[in-house]
Enzyme design. Sequence first.
Site, mmCIF file in Angstrom:
data_model
loop_
_atom_site.group_PDB
_atom_site.id
_atom_site.type_symbol
_atom_site.label_atom_id
_atom_site.label_comp_id
_atom_site.label_asym_id
_atom_site.label_seq_id
_atom_site.Cartn_x
_atom_site.Cartn_y
_atom_site.Cartn_z
ATOM 1 C CB SER A 143 -0.902 0.024 1.232
ATOM 2 O OG SER A 143 -1.535 1.286 1.386
ATOM 3 C CE1 TYR B 112 -4.504 -2.535 4.666
ATOM 4 C CE2 TYR B 112 -3.610 -0.341 4.255
ATOM 5 C CZ TYR B 112 -4.069 -1.556 3.782
ATOM 6 O OH TYR B 112 -4.075 -1.798 2.420
#
Length: 293
Positions: A134, A147
């Site tokens: 990400s 996350y």
Amino acid sequence: MVTGAGGGIGSAVCRTLAAAGARVAAVDRGEKALRELREGYGAQDGPPPAEYLADVTYPAAAEAVLDQVEAELGPVHALVNVAGILRTGAALSCPTEDWSALLAVNATGVLLWSQAAARRMVGRRGDVIVTVASNAVGVPRAGMAAYTASKAAAAAFTLGLGLEVAEFGVRCNVVCPGSTDTPMLAAMGPDAMAAAIREPAVEGFAFEVAQEVTAEYEPADHLPRFFAAAAVGIEEQLSSPEHGVLIATRVVLRRARADTFGSHELAFKIAGYLAARKALECTRPVTASCRSR
């Protein structure tokens, strides 16, 4: 082989590989997700993938599935680690259950499947492992600390593995997409979606330098058309009650393509920042600045 094959990014990876002629092994923990992947295939997508039900967090699953795939389809020359989960929340109150779950799927899953694949690949040259991480790894976001940490771990492990297996002709790469309009993100609700796309305000800097560098790549007469198309698209997206200005802007820019205006990739990115900046200005109360541009 694609893990998390039934998700939004995973299914797109499967279709892209199949359309390019690859025989795809789709791995997912959900029977429904695999069924929907198969049913969603069109003629342009190539043959549907072979389906394998597995949870990437189980230590024995990777070895067992790879053995099965290689017995049925032949050697796995490419592994794409897409399986992942998203949970948002403040760092100060992050439940240990969320932390453990994120690391188990997003990081440990990458370790287990990459190890199992790499052990087989080192005897062959030219194989590849790709991990979908990400862009939050390099751009911290409020409400996504756990996350981000799990994705950073996955990225770091993949790159470290790459250094170790490079001598055997195995390449390991990391792809870091931004927030992507997938069912996983949508399921988090509008507040979580807003947190996921919240990034530092870099568009101001891009706006300042764009006028100077865009001219080197982009004919000046194309930019007004780009702005106009972006503004119209954003106005249409704002008619959806769940779309704020930022989400609407990103939806439109994701749908745009560099070849729409014959643009160089860099010029397209710069023009995208310009369009986003202008759209944000012009969706606020009209000012003389908006009217004059």
